[in-house]
Design a protein around this motif. Structure first.
Motif, short mmCIF file in Angstrom:
data_model
loop_
_atom_site.label_atom_id
_atom_site.label_comp_id
_atom_site.label_asym_id
_atom_site.label_seq_id
_atom_site.Cartn_x
_atom_site.Cartn_y
_atom_site.Cartn_z
N GLY A 62 54.97 -2.18 54.92
CA GLY A 62 54.47 -2.67 56.17
C GLY A 62 52.87 -2.82 56.45
O GLY A 62 52.42 -3.34 57.33
N ALA A 63 51.98 -2.29 55.29
CA ALA A 63 50.62 -2.40 55.28
C ALA A 63 50.10 -2.57 53.93
O ALA A 63 50.66 -1.83 53.01
N ASN A 64 48.92 -2.74 53.98
CA ASN A 64 48.10 -2.93 52.73
C ASN A 64 46.94 -1.78 53.13
O ASN A 64 46.15 -2.11 53.77
N VAL A 65 47.13 -0.64 52.11
CA VAL A 65 46.07 0.25 52.07
C VAL A 65 45.10 0.31 50.99
O VAL A 65 44.54 1.19 50.55
N TYR A 66 44.95 -0.88 50.36
CA TYR A 66 44.12 -1.40 49.44
C TYR A 66 43.81 -0.19 47.98
O TYR A 66 43.01 0.10 47.53
N GLY A 67 45.37 0.41 47.81
CA GLY A 67 45.17 1.35 46.85
C GLY A 67 44.69 2.51 47.02
O GLY A 67 44.40 3.53 45.89
N VAL A 138 49.64 3.37 65.93
CA VAL A 138 48.36 2.49 66.45
C VAL A 138 47.56 2.15 65.33
O VAL A 138 46.98 0.90 65.61
N ASN A 139 47.09 2.96 64.72
CA ASN A 139 46.09 2.66 63.40
C ASN A 139 46.53 3.25 62.02
O ASN A 139 47.09 4.18 62.18
N ILE A 140 46.09 2.79 60.92
CA ILE A 140 46.05 3.51 59.59
C ILE A 140 44.65 3.74 59.38
O ILE A 140 44.00 2.51 59.34
N LEU A 141 44.55 4.77 58.75
CA LEU A 141 43.15 4.89 58.08
C LEU A 141 43.36 5.36 56.59
O LEU A 141 43.95 6.23 56.21
N ALA A 142 42.91 4.23 55.55
CA ALA A 142 42.99 4.56 54.12
C ALA A 142 41.99 5.40 53.93
O ALA A 142 40.67 5.06 54.53
N VAL A 143 42.01 6.35 53.10
CA VAL A 143 40.87 7.31 52.84
C VAL A 143 40.92 7.55 51.12
O VAL A 143 42.06 7.73 50.57
N GLY A 144 39.71 7.53 50.66
CA GLY A 144 39.58 7.84 49.13
C GLY A 144 38.21 7.48 48.59
O GLY A 144 37.32 7.40 49.60
N TYR A 145 38.20 7.94 47.30
CA TYR A 145 36.89 7.75 46.77
C TYR A 145 36.55 6.18 46.34
O TYR A 145 37.38 5.67 45.91
N VAL A 146 35.33 5.72 46.67
CA VAL A 146 34.80 4.39 46.74
C VAL A 146 34.85 4.18 45.01
O VAL A 146 34.44 4.82 44.16
N LYS A 147 35.40 2.81 44.77
CA LYS A 147 35.47 2.27 43.53
C LYS A 147 34.43 1.05 43.19
O LYS A 147 35.09 0.03 43.90
N ASP A 148 33.52 1.22 42.77
CA ASP A 148 32.48 0.04 42.49
C ASP A 148 32.31 -0.71 43.65
O ASP A 148 32.07 -2.00 43.61
N GLU A 149 31.80 -0.16 44.65
CA GLU A 149 31.60 -0.76 45.95
C GLU A 149 30.21 -0.30 46.29
O GLU A 149 30.26 1.01 46.44
N SER A 150 29.17 -0.83 46.99
CA SER A 150 28.10 -0.47 47.73
C SER A 150 27.74 -1.32 48.67
O SER A 150 27.32 -2.61 48.26
N VAL A 151 27.73 -0.82 49.66
CA VAL A 151 26.81 -1.76 50.81
C VAL A 151 25.84 -1.13 51.47
O VAL A 151 25.62 0.11 51.73
N SER A 152 24.71 -1.95 51.80
CA SER A 152 23.52 -1.39 51.95
C SER A 152 23.51 -1.00 53.48
O SER A 152 24.28 -1.72 54.40
#
Length: 172
Positions: A62-67, A138-152
């Motif tokens: 039912g949802a995409n939690v992006y792995g 109401v909401n889903i919060l995906a949580v984990g260690y970031v892989k290859d992303e960096s945002v200023s």
């Protein structure tokens, strides 16, 4: 780190390492949700922790939690929610969102990435996680260690409207 620095550090993460979130960090995130304010202190939040493969597979229906290796399904119990007396507005979405925000920012403070998910099929989530009729996801919060992303963290200077376009003093 001060609050604005923390708020600016947080961004929507859509790529996660397959490293499990440690139990002590999970408990701190959940504690942040527990202490979040709710209307009339009714505490309608009900949080489903999904971190085992079987649960993550159910969630994918039912949802995409992006792995992400951890997902928190933030629900609201309509039987205990506060209603505004003037118009009967039930504030379950507001309460669940305050809880989600507290947990999201705690995760950021702990060095974890998150993405707040509202794009999901609530009927699938209700069925897969055996939610009673009075409990709404109401909401889903995906949580984990970031892989290859960096945002200023200075991205807000360009990506957000200036204060003078969103703030009004004394009247609209």
């Amino acid at each position: 780190m001060d609050f604005l620095e923390l708020a600016k550090k947080r961004y929507s993460v859509r790529k996660y390492e397959q490293k499990k979130v440690e139990e002590d960090k999970l408990l701190k995130i959940l504690e942040a949700g527990r202490v979040a304010p709710t209307g009339a202190n009714t505490q309608p939040q009900r949080i489903i922790v999904v971190q085992k493969e079987e649960g993550l597979e159910k969630l994918k229906k039912g949802a995409n939690v992006y792995g992400a290796p951890l997902a928190l399904v933030i629900c609201a119990d309509h039987n205990v929610a506060w209603k505004r007396p003037f118009d009967g507005k039930v504030i379950t979405d507001i309460d669940a969102s305050i809880v989600t925000d507290h947990m999201m920012l705690e995760a950021t403070d702990l060095g974890l990435g998150t993405v707040w998910i509202c794009y999901f099929d609530p009927n699938v989530i209700k069925k897969e996680f055996n939610l009673p009729e009075n409990v709404e996801p109401v909401n889903i919060l995906a949580v984990g260690y970031v892989k290859d992303e960096s945002v200023s963290s200075d991205r807000h200077d360009k990506a957000r409207n200036p204060l003078e376009s969103i703030v009004f003093y004394e009247s609209y």
